[in-house]
Design an enzyme around this catalytic site. Sequence first.
Site, PDB file in Angstrom:
ATOM      1  CB  CYS A 186     -61.768 -44.746-100.925  1.00  0.00           C
ATOM      2  SG  CYS A 186     -62.752 -43.317-100.466  1.00  0.00           S
ATOM      3  CD  GLU A 235     -58.100 -45.259 -94.193  1.00  0.00           C
ATOM      4  OE1 GLU A 235     -57.750 -44.147 -93.739  1.00  0.00           O
ATOM      5  OE2 GLU A 235     -59.276 -45.656 -94.184  1.00  0.00           O
ATOM      6  CB  SER A 266     -66.843 -53.036 -90.118  1.00  0.00           C
ATOM      7  OG  SER A 266     -67.084 -51.659 -90.327  1.00  0.00           O
ATOM      8  CB  SER A 267     -62.432 -49.694 -88.083  1.00  0.00           C
ATOM      9  OG  SER A 267     -61.352 -50.582 -88.053  1.00  0.00           O
ATOM     10  CB  CYS A 270     -69.130 -45.045 -97.879  1.00  0.00           C
ATOM     11  SG  CYS A 270     -67.683 -46.120 -98.044  1.00  0.00           S
TER      12      CYS A 270
END
Length: 283
Positions: free
Chosen positions: A101, A131, A223-224, A17
């Site tokens: 981000c 996060e 990775s969620s 992303c």
Amino acid sequence: MPFLHLSVRIDPNSGFCFGVIYAIQMAEDLLDEQGYLYCLGDIVHNDEEVQRLEARGLRIICHERLAELRDEAVLIRAHGEPPATYQMALENNLTLIDASCPVVLKLQNRIKTSYDKKEQIFIYGKHGHAEVLGLLGQTSGNAVVFESLDELLSHELPENITLYSQTTKSTNSFYNIKNQLETRGYQVNANDTICRQVSNRDKDLRRFAAQYDQIVFVSGTKSSNGKVLYQVCLETNPQTHFISNVAEIDAAWFQPGQSVGICGATSTPMWLMEQVREQLLSL
């Protein structure tokens, strides 16, 4: 053993992303300049990409190691950090290269605003995720993090609930939780803070996965987002296989002449999916 002659295509919408692209480009530029760079936590939840960057001089450190550093530059990855990290950097004369981000930073600011208004905040997210720790930090650790509706309902809930979400959670699950709470009579101030670049992949992946005999989903195990998108593929195409690297490919999965689609998480590098394609074509 005869060749399988597989027809193989990579999903054009898979891969990093924009938040991850930004962080990795920033890291690579600094590695080119100075030969090494400290990074607080894995720059991306993909071991293969982390190893590639470590070979170029990236030094992954934890918060305990950060507290010992002085007079160095440290990269903040896309997941963001709580205010305590910035305070520590000031005290230790550290230069923070902030690759948080923009979607995460906006979410942090919204949660801080809600907290300052004395709202009772509930965050749909994974316990201990980088996060989520950054989001919790905006509330001095006073928000409630939950991973499922059952877990949320195990808490004594106020009549008015301010609901937020980790940016990479499922949109459907978030709205299902909101609706279930309202059905139970709670007033819900729902803040849909899920990244659209992530949530839109749900629909794109369903279309992609339906076109092939077999799907190979490439993702790091941490990775969620990878876990969510793998389930999307599996629901659409039961012949979906989760791998983290080329060595995990099993030729026994495939029949001669089958079509195979390759896709991945927002933390999966394109170069890794290309390696998987080359390996499949060689079977």
